[in-house]
Design a protein around this motif. Structure first.
Motif, PDB file in Angstrom:
ATOM      1  N   ILE A 179       0.969  -1.670   0.020  1.00 35.58           N
ATOM      2  CA  ILE A 179       0.116   0.093  -0.560  1.00 35.58           C
ATOM      3  C   ILE A 179       0.376   0.891   0.109  1.00 35.58           C
ATOM      4  CG2 ILE A 179      -2.077   1.298   1.030  1.00 35.58           C
ATOM      5  CD1 ILE A 179      -3.074  -1.782   0.014  1.00 35.58           C
ATOM      6  N   GLY A 180       0.575   2.125  -0.735  1.00 38.20           N
ATOM      7  CA  GLY A 180       0.829   3.680  -0.695  1.00 38.20           C
ATOM      8  C   GLY A 180      -0.044   4.184  -0.029  1.00 38.20           C
ATOM      9  N   LEU A 181       0.288   5.431   0.306  1.00 41.32           N
ATOM     10  CA  LEU A 181      -1.114   6.714   0.638  1.00 41.32           C
ATOM     11  C   LEU A 181       0.247   7.538  -0.516  1.00 41.32           C
ATOM     12  CD1 LEU A 181      -1.676   5.426   3.871  1.00 41.32           C
ATOM     13  CD2 LEU A 181      -2.944   5.645   2.003  1.00 41.32           C
ATOM     14  N   SER A 182      -0.811   8.907  -0.079  1.00 43.49           N
ATOM     15  CA  SER A 182       0.136   9.873  -0.913  1.00 43.49           C
ATOM     16  C   SER A 182      -1.374  10.893  -0.761  1.00 43.49           C
ATOM     17  CB  SER A 182      -0.075  10.336  -2.471  1.00 43.49           C
ATOM     18  OG  SER A 182       1.199  11.334  -2.608  1.00 43.49           O
ATOM     19  N   LEU A 183      -0.342  12.410   0.057  1.00 47.29           N
ATOM     20  CA  LEU A 183      -1.288  13.558   0.201  1.00 47.29           C
ATOM     21  C   LEU A 183      -0.802  14.843  -0.432  1.00 47.29           C
ATOM     22  CD1 LEU A 183      -2.898  13.776   4.037  1.00 47.29           C
ATOM     23  CD2 LEU A 183      -4.289  13.500   1.408  1.00 47.29           C
ATOM     24  N   GLY A 184      -1.397  15.813  -1.049  1.00 49.09           N
ATOM     25  CA  GLY A 184      -0.780  16.555  -1.507  1.00 49.09           C
ATOM     26  C   GLY A 184      -1.403  17.846  -1.898  1.00 49.09           C
ATOM     27  N   TYR A 185      -0.799  19.390  -2.185  1.00 43.60           N
ATOM     28  CA  TYR A 185      -1.915  20.976  -1.230  1.00 43.60           C
ATOM     29  C   TYR A 185      -0.827  21.791  -3.014  1.00 43.60           C
ATOM     30  CZ  TYR A 185      -3.014  24.992  -0.563  1.00 43.60           C
ATOM     31  OH  TYR A 185      -3.580  26.325  -0.632  1.00 43.60           O
ATOM     32  N   GLU A 186      -2.084  22.190  -3.612  1.00 43.46           N
ATOM     33  CA  GLU A 186      -1.042  23.066  -4.582  1.00 43.46           C
ATOM     34  C   GLU A 186      -1.946  24.673  -4.809  1.00 43.46           C
ATOM     35  OE1 GLU A 186       0.384  23.742  -9.419  1.00 43.46           O
ATOM     36  OE2 GLU A 186      -0.783  22.301  -8.602  1.00 43.46           O
ATOM     37  N   ALA A 187      -1.249  25.484  -4.124  1.00 45.85           N
ATOM     38  CA  ALA A 187      -2.016  27.312  -4.367  1.00 45.85           C
ATOM     39  C   ALA A 187      -0.738  28.358  -5.112  1.00 45.85           C
ATOM     40  CB  ALA A 187      -1.669  27.773  -3.301  1.00 45.85           C
ATOM     41  N   ARG A 188      -1.932  28.686  -6.135  1.00 46.21           N
ATOM     42  CA  ARG A 188      -2.094  28.864  -8.073  1.00 46.21           C
ATOM     43  C   ARG A 188      -2.430  30.709  -7.269  1.00 46.21           C
ATOM     44  NH1 ARG A 188      -2.244  25.036 -13.025  1.00 46.21           N
ATOM     45  NH2 ARG A 188      -0.865  23.882 -12.737  1.00 46.21           N
ATOM     46  N   GLN A 189      -1.381  31.415  -7.760  1.00 51.73           N
ATOM     47  CA  GLN A 189      -2.006  32.483  -7.980  1.00 51.73           C
ATOM     48  C   GLN A 189      -1.905  33.306  -9.118  1.00 51.73           C
ATOM     49  OE1 GLN A 189       0.623  31.831  -5.683  1.00 51.73           O
ATOM     50  NE2 GLN A 189      -1.089  31.099  -4.047  1.00 51.73           N
ATOM     51  N   TYR A 190      -2.614  33.846 -10.161  1.00 50.78           N
ATOM     52  CA  TYR A 190      -2.795  33.375 -11.635  1.00 50.78           C
ATOM     53  C   TYR A 190      -2.209  35.490 -11.273  1.00 50.78           C
ATOM     54  CZ  TYR A 190      -4.298  29.654 -13.071  1.00 50.78           C
ATOM     55  OH  TYR A 190      -3.697  28.010 -13.132  1.00 50.78           O
ATOM     56  N   ASP A 191      -1.577  35.660 -12.246  1.00 53.68           N
ATOM     57  CA  ASP A 191      -1.370  37.075 -12.407  1.00 53.68           C
ATOM     58  C   ASP A 191      -2.048  38.639 -12.814  1.00 53.68           C
ATOM     59  OD1 ASP A 191       1.353  35.874 -11.797  1.00 53.68           O
ATOM     60  OD2 ASP A 191       2.224  36.125 -14.253  1.00 53.68           O
ATOM     61  N   MET A 192      -2.900  37.839 -13.944  1.00 51.18           N
ATOM     62  CA  MET A 192      -3.703  39.085 -14.729  1.00 51.18           C
ATOM     63  C   MET A 192      -5.391  38.224 -14.130  1.00 51.18           C
ATOM     64  SD  MET A 192      -1.824  39.609 -18.340  1.00 51.18           S
ATOM     65  CE  MET A 192      -0.945  37.395 -18.215  1.00 51.18           C
ATOM     66  N   PRO A 193      -6.403  39.177 -14.213  1.00 53.07           N
ATOM     67  CA  PRO A 193      -7.017  38.875 -13.926  1.00 53.07           C
ATOM     68  C   PRO A 193      -8.236  38.187 -15.697  1.00 53.07           C
ATOM     69  CG  PRO A 193      -7.501  41.313 -13.917  1.00 53.07           C
ATOM     70  CD  PRO A 193      -5.993  40.497 -14.003  1.00 53.07           C
ATOM     71  N   LEU A 194      -8.622  37.902 -15.369  1.00 52.80           N
ATOM     72  CA  LEU A 194      -8.994  36.828 -17.072  1.00 52.80           C
ATOM     73  C   LEU A 194     -10.995  36.608 -17.175  1.00 52.80           C
ATOM     74  CD1 LEU A 194      -8.874  35.174 -19.986  1.00 52.80           C
ATOM     75  CD2 LEU A 194      -9.072  33.220 -18.157  1.00 52.80           C
TER      76      LEU A 194
END
Length: 183
Positions: free
Chosen positions: A111-126
């Motif tokens: 068995i293998g377990l993994s937890l991940g987290y990513e935060a992204r901040q975009y430069d320009m409004p769309l």
């Protein structure tokens, strides 16, 4: 050191050409501990819309530890800066993950377990007056089945759950997946 050059395709048409340079350094800290430092730079040229051409720089550090019973723990931290004239591409990201692999099989499966987290901040409004901000959490569990080995290959089944939150509702999502691979 590795250099990769390739093409991305979508619907049978060439979508992008990319070149990636990767530098990786492994450092042994103790007999059971290893640190890996990595840097990559990627240039991507899009054929569909040149505004989405991009250059990404990624840094990451991973610490791996093997316990006395053979279990393995890995912690990863990283950051990415993607420069582009396209508002859907240009962003900064920070990511982290923790993974744990059990050496001793449970009911015949490793068995293998993994937890991940990513935060992204975009430069320009769309689509809104403010730039987009995304937060993604991922959970994965895998079961490697060595008893079903055939001609040197054994199956691995996996389940992945991913939740993305964003200040732009178009980018909010929940994804669940099952996988079957052979290694």
């Amino acid at each position: 050191i590795s250099v990769t050059q390739g093409w991305a395709w979508s619907g049978g048409d060439a979508l992008a050409r990319y070149t990636r340079l990767e530098l990786t350094q492994d450092i042994s800290l103790r007999p059971r501990d290893k640190l890996q430092l990595a840097f990559s730079a990627e240039d991507q040229s899009r054929f569909d819309a040149g505004i989405n051409d991009s250059t990404s720089l990624t840094w990451q550090a991973a610490w791996a530890h093997k316990s006395g019973n053979g279990d393995a723990l890995q912690l990863l931290l990283g950051a990415r800066d993607t420069a582009s004239d396209g508002p859907a591409k240009a962003h900064d990201a920070q990511f982290t993950s923790v993974s744990y692999s059990f050496r001793k099989p449970v009911a015949g499966a490793r068995i293998g377990l993994s937890l991940g987290y990513e935060a992204r901040q975009y430069d320009m409004p769309l689509y809104t007056p403010d730039p987009r901000s995304d937060h993604k959490a991922t959970f994965e569990i895998t079961a490697f089945l060595p008893k079903f080995e055939y001609f040197g290959f054994a199956p691995e089944v996996g389940f992945t759950a991913e939740q993305s939150r964003s200040n732009v509702s178009l980018y909010k999502s929940e994804d669940y997946g099952l996988s079957l691979s052979f290694r």
